[in-house]
Design a protein around this motif. Structure first.
Motif, mmCIF file in Angstrom:
data_model
loop_
_atom_site.group_PDB
_atom_site.id
_atom_site.type_symbol
_atom_site.label_atom_id
_atom_site.label_comp_id
_atom_site.label_asym_id
_atom_site.label_seq_id
_atom_site.Cartn_x
_atom_site.Cartn_y
_atom_site.Cartn_z
ATOM 1 N N GLU A 34 -1.617 -4.741 -3.056
ATOM 2 C CA GLU A 34 -0.909 -3.480 -3.258
ATOM 3 C C GLU A 34 -1.593 -2.644 -4.338
ATOM 4 O OE1 GLU A 34 3.569 -4.356 -1.696
ATOM 5 O OE2 GLU A 34 3.287 -4.321 -3.866
ATOM 6 N N ARG A 35 -2.086 -3.310 -5.389
ATOM 7 C CA ARG A 35 -2.817 -2.586 -6.426
ATOM 8 C C ARG A 35 -4.063 -1.922 -5.846
ATOM 9 N NH1 ARG A 35 -3.217 -6.371 -9.790
ATOM 10 N NH2 ARG A 35 -5.325 -7.110 -9.309
ATOM 11 N N GLU A 36 -4.793 -2.656 -5.015
ATOM 12 C CA GLU A 36 -6.003 -2.101 -4.411
ATOM 13 C C GLU A 36 -5.669 -0.941 -3.475
ATOM 14 O OE1 GLU A 36 -7.832 -5.461 -2.582
ATOM 15 O OE2 GLU A 36 -8.702 -6.209 -4.450
ATOM 16 N N ALA A 37 -4.570 -1.063 -2.743
ATOM 17 C CA ALA A 37 -4.154 0.026 -1.850
ATOM 18 C C ALA A 37 -3.783 1.282 -2.648
ATOM 19 C CB ALA A 37 -2.971 -0.428 -0.992
ATOM 20 N N LEU A 38 -3.145 1.081 -3.800
ATOM 21 C CA LEU A 38 -2.797 2.219 -4.644
ATOM 22 C C LEU A 38 -4.049 2.911 -5.177
ATOM 23 C CD1 LEU A 38 0.239 0.784 -6.664
ATOM 24 C CD2 LEU A 38 0.299 2.567 -4.911
ATOM 25 N N LEU A 39 -5.049 2.137 -5.562
ATOM 26 C CA LEU A 39 -6.281 2.737 -6.078
ATOM 27 C C LEU A 39 -7.001 3.541 -4.996
ATOM 28 C CD1 LEU A 39 -7.552 -0.201 -8.327
ATOM 29 C CD2 LEU A 39 -6.565 1.980 -9.066
ATOM 30 N N LYS A 40 -6.914 3.079 -3.757
ATOM 31 C CA LYS A 40 -7.497 3.853 -2.658
ATOM 32 C C LYS A 40 -6.720 5.142 -2.422
ATOM 33 C CE LYS A 40 -9.563 -0.051 -0.183
ATOM 34 N NZ LYS A 40 -9.524 -0.877 1.055
ATOM 35 N N LEU A 41 -5.385 5.066 -2.569
ATOM 36 C CA LEU A 41 -4.572 6.281 -2.460
ATOM 37 C C LEU A 41 -4.936 7.283 -3.548
ATOM 38 C CD1 LEU A 41 -0.940 5.079 -1.625
ATOM 39 C CD2 LEU A 41 -2.391 6.560 -0.239
ATOM 40 N N LYS A 42 -5.172 6.783 -4.739
ATOM 41 C CA LYS A 42 -5.561 7.654 -5.839
ATOM 42 C C LYS A 42 -6.845 8.402 -5.494
ATOM 43 C CE LYS A 42 -7.036 7.637 -10.685
ATOM 44 N NZ LYS A 42 -7.263 6.816 -11.904
ATOM 45 N N GLU A 43 -7.824 7.697 -4.925
ATOM 46 C CA GLU A 43 -9.080 8.338 -4.538
ATOM 47 C C GLU A 43 -8.826 9.459 -3.526
ATOM 48 O OE1 GLU A 43 -11.947 5.567 -3.105
ATOM 49 O OE2 GLU A 43 -11.814 4.263 -4.860
ATOM 50 N N ALA A 44 -7.951 9.192 -2.574
ATOM 51 C CA ALA A 44 -7.654 10.201 -1.549
ATOM 52 C C ALA A 44 -6.987 11.434 -2.159
ATOM 53 C CB ALA A 44 -6.769 9.592 -0.470
ATOM 54 N N THR A 54 -3.543 9.281 -13.703
ATOM 55 C CA THR A 54 -4.469 8.714 -14.701
ATOM 56 C C THR A 54 -4.126 7.281 -15.088
ATOM 57 O OG1 THR A 54 -3.127 9.761 -16.431
ATOM 58 C CG2 THR A 54 -5.068 10.966 -15.664
ATOM 59 N N SER A 55 -2.863 6.885 -14.938
ATOM 60 C CA SER A 55 -2.493 5.518 -15.319
ATOM 61 C C SER A 55 -2.861 4.493 -14.248
ATOM 62 C CB SER A 55 -0.994 5.436 -15.620
ATOM 63 O OG SER A 55 -0.230 5.644 -14.443
ATOM 64 N N TRP A 56 -3.282 4.961 -13.081
ATOM 65 C CA TRP A 56 -3.648 4.050 -11.999
ATOM 66 C C TRP A 56 -5.104 3.601 -12.190
ATOM 67 C CZ3 TRP A 56 -1.472 5.462 -6.510
ATOM 68 C CH2 TRP A 56 -0.103 5.728 -6.606
ATOM 69 N N ASN A 57 -5.312 2.481 -12.837
ATOM 70 C CA ASN A 57 -6.675 1.968 -13.023
ATOM 71 C C ASN A 57 -6.619 0.477 -13.331
ATOM 72 O OD1 ASN A 57 -6.609 1.570 -16.070
ATOM 73 N ND2 ASN A 57 -6.118 3.763 -15.917
ATOM 74 N N ASN A 101 -4.285 8.553 6.193
ATOM 75 C CA ASN A 101 -4.076 7.623 7.303
ATOM 76 C C ASN A 101 -2.800 6.838 7.014
ATOM 77 O OD1 ASN A 101 -4.173 5.555 9.241
ATOM 78 N ND2 ASN A 101 -6.412 5.598 9.259
ATOM 79 N N ALA A 102 -1.892 6.837 7.971
ATOM 80 C CA ALA A 102 -0.628 6.118 7.783
ATOM 81 C C ALA A 102 -0.863 4.647 7.479
ATOM 82 C CB ALA A 102 0.255 6.273 9.014
ATOM 83 N N SER A 103 -2.000 4.110 7.921
ATOM 84 C CA SER A 103 -2.302 2.692 7.660
ATOM 85 C C SER A 103 -2.522 2.429 6.173
ATOM 86 C CB SER A 103 -3.526 2.247 8.456
ATOM 87 O OG SER A 103 -4.683 2.958 8.043
ATOM 88 N N SER A 104 -2.753 3.481 5.386
ATOM 89 C CA SER A 104 -2.923 3.316 3.935
ATOM 90 C C SER A 104 -1.691 2.697 3.293
ATOM 91 C CB SER A 104 -3.210 4.673 3.282
ATOM 92 O OG SER A 104 -4.348 5.280 3.840
ATOM 93 N N PHE A 105 -0.551 2.801 3.971
ATOM 94 C CA PHE A 105 0.705 2.321 3.388
ATOM 95 C C PHE A 105 1.132 0.971 3.959
ATOM 96 C CE2 PHE A 105 0.672 6.957 3.194
ATOM 97 C CZ PHE A 105 0.903 7.166 1.833
#
Length: 633
Positions: A34-44, A54-57, A101-105
């Motif tokens: 879930e942490r990795e998925a959140l970091l990918k969302l941040k990039e998007a 900024t706190s997502w790291n 992409n809905a798959s991001s979630f």
């Protein structure tokens, strides 16, 4: 010595355990996937160069995403259950098209709430497969197509917000098959098909809130909507529905608390007596744009089972068969907060009983009707919640009650223009300490402006007293209107020099004192009005230098400044910066009446980005007469 070694060993082990259990975020923090998925969302969200979240790291003390902003986790499972990502994408990136992409979630298998509104998102592609999702907000984005829901994995969705997008066409089956929905908002889109007369929205038996406003839906309203017996809010205003008005549909919706309509292309008769037994009704609003639909409250007369909080009718044909009288069922209403009966041509004496019966009123609007005097207000009343009072454009022909300021001490906006009011300007208006907007123009008021008024209304921003018979100095000496932006005193009997009553209003943007009996030299302190953009001094006997020498901010002046000793009675437009107002008016300001210019500039003052308009205003230069040319010529 040995004891100390053992103690140190235990401390080292404790630190290692703490690192294993805490730093990796697996046992007590969020899960790795879930942490990795959140970091990918941040990039998007930040593509290509944003800086949100900024706190997502991975560099925080524990990299525990449950502690990150906009994230909420379940206390037991430590899985993400809510993502509050409203207005996350930077405003500067709004023109860069992006999608998700809905798959991001998919990694968030316990996700219940997902807020993605206000992110300039153009698409959420792929199937939405979140079996625990209950709340999804996609409003105020840039969608042109509906997201697709995998029905077998969306059976718990309760609230879906899609308003404020660019959705076109019809409502797809993937939406109308979400039978668990209780709230669906689709307003402010471009949906333009007919609603199915069977099935479609009528499948959503659990709906309690349905908002279809401001679209282009056409055809007839499906009668089967009357089967949505749990519906408590229905908003269908501003569409292209047609046919006979479906009064019986609303009659069957006994749970309704709010009904918001417009006449669209409906025809026929709508009697509000059909709602008499809707005991839960709190809000009723209808606005009209044609005369094909007739509203009736007196045929038959009725005593309602409801107590309304909001009742608004605008621009409608009301009670035409009953002498255009005010709705008598209002005699039985005591909880009104907002009342509007505007531009309905209803007549009769001013209904002061509405104020007596509804002491919680905050907005009272009877503009553009045929009410006459007497204009009486109960002197024992104190309507502390009243913020806006508008009875403009009624032939009242009476004095303003002297105690009006004590009855409405917290008023913010007062409009009694064009009501043929006469007599004096009440000193008690100075007791309205929060008054922001005062319009008493186009009346027959006379006498001086009282000292109490000048010293009491420190919050006043818009003051319009034009076209009366007021006399004395323009503003009382010692006036303290430090927030005043617009002052229109034209066409009165103000005499003498332009005294210092205006001097403290250093925030002024517009000053119109034309068509009075002012004389003498334009005072030097007018140079302190450094924000002044629009100045009208014509039809007086003022003398002095060109105000541009002192007021570099002026965009437009209406006066031919002649040398000291010469009358200042010619009128011209002068625009050193090629104008500032042309774009907002859609043409040259030269073509506007004084009334239109006032409304235009007032509107622009409320827009914090006025300066952005100047790029569109160069057209005015080609319309502007040469300096020295009278406007009247």
């Amino acid at each position: 010595m040995g004891y100390s070694v053992r103690e140190e060993v235990w401390w080292v082990m404790a630190i290692i355990i703490f690192i294993l259990l805490g730093f990796n975020g697996e046992a007590e923090g969020c899960l790795k996937e879930e942490r990795e998925a959140l970091l990918k969302l941040k990039e998007a969200f930040n593509f290509p160069n944003g800086s949100s979240l900024t706190s997502w790291n991975n560099h925080t003390f524990s990299a525990d995403c449950c502690t990150w902003e906009a994230v909420k986790c379940d206390n037991s499972t430590h899985r993400v259950i809510s993502l509050y990502l409203s207005d996350t994408r930077a405003y500067e990136l709004r023109h860069i098209k992006w999608s998700l992409n809905a798959s991001s979630f998919l990694p968030f298998i316990q996700l219940q709430t997902l807020l993605l509104d206000g992110n300039y998102l153009s698409e959420l592609f792929g199937d939405i497969r979140l079996v625990n999702l209950k709340v999804l907000s996609l409003q105020d984005n840039m969608f042109t197509e509906f997201p697709y829901f995998d029905l077998s994995h969306s059976r718990n969705l309760d609230l879906l917000l899609l308003d404020g997008n660019n959705l076109e066409g019809s409502i797809p089956e993937s939406i109308t098959s979400l039978t668990s929905l209780t709230v669906l908002t689709l307003s402010n889109n471009r949906l333009n098909r007919s609603l199915p007369q069977q099935g479609g929205l009528c499948n959503l038996k659990n709906l309690s809130f349905l908002d279809l406003a401001v679209n282009e839906f056409e055809g007839q309203l499906p009668p089967c909507l009357g089967n949505l017996t749990s519906l408590y809010t229905l908003n269908i205003e501003v569409n292209n529905f047609e046919g006979t008005f479906p009064s019986s549909l609303f009659h069957s919706l006994r749970s309704l608390t709010a009904l918001v309509l417009s006449d669209d292309n409906f025809n026929g008769l709508f009697s509000l007596s059909s709602l008499a037994n809707n005991s839960n009704l709190k809000v009723f609003s209808i606005s009209c744009s044609n005369t094909n639909l007739k509203l009736e409250t007196e045929n038959p007369p009725f005593i309602p089972s409801f107590q309304l909080r909001v009742f608004t009718i605008g621009n409608c044909t009301l009670n035409k068969a009953n002498a255009k009288r005010i709705p008598t069922f209002l005699l039985h209403q005591y909880d009104l907060l907002n009342l509007e009966l505007s531009n309905t041509n209803i007549s009769g004496g001013f209904p002061s009983w509405l104020l007596t019966n509804n002491t919680k009123l905050s907005d009272f609007n009877l503009t553009h009707n045929l009410f006459i005097g007497p204009f009486e207000l109960n002197s024992t009343l104190k309507l502390l919640q009243m913020e806006s009072f508008d009875i403009s454009s009624n032939p009242i022909r009476d004095d303003i009650p002297s105690h009006i300021g004590f009855i409405f001490p917290n008023l913010i906006s007062l409009n009694m223009s064009s009501t043929l009011l006469r007599g004096c300007f009440p000193a008690s208006i100075g007791e309205m300490r929060q008054l922001n907007d005062l319009d008493l123009s186009n009346n027959n008021l006379s006498g001086y402006l009282p000292q109490e008024f000048g010293q009491g209304n420190n919050e006043l921003r818009f003051l319009k007293l034009s076209n009366n018979h007021l006399s004395g100095p323009c503003l009382p000496i010692g006036s303290n209107f430090t927030s005043l932006l617009f002052l229109d005193l034209n066409n009165n009997n103000f005499k003498g020099k332009l005294e210092g009553g205006v001097m403290n209003s250093t925030e002024l943007r517009m000053l119109d004192i034309s068509a009075n009996q002012l004389s003498g030299e334009l005072p030097s302190w007018i140079g302190n009005l450094q924000h002044l953009s629009y100045l009208i001094l014509s039809k007086n006997s003022l003398t002095g230098e060109d105000p541009y020498k002192h007021l570099k901010s002026l965009s437009m002046v209406c006066a031919s400044m002649k040398p000291v000793g010469a009358n200042l009675d010619e009128v011209l437009w002068k625009t050193p910066d090629k104008g500032m107002l042309d774009a907002a008016s859609g043409g040259s300001l030269i073509d506007l009446t004084a009334e239109e210019a006032w409304e235009l500039i007032k509107k622009m003052a409320l827009n914090p980005s006025i300066a952005a308009l100047t790029t569109q205003l160069n057209k005015l230069a080609s319309h502007t007469p040469p300096v020295g040319t009278p406007l009247d010529s």
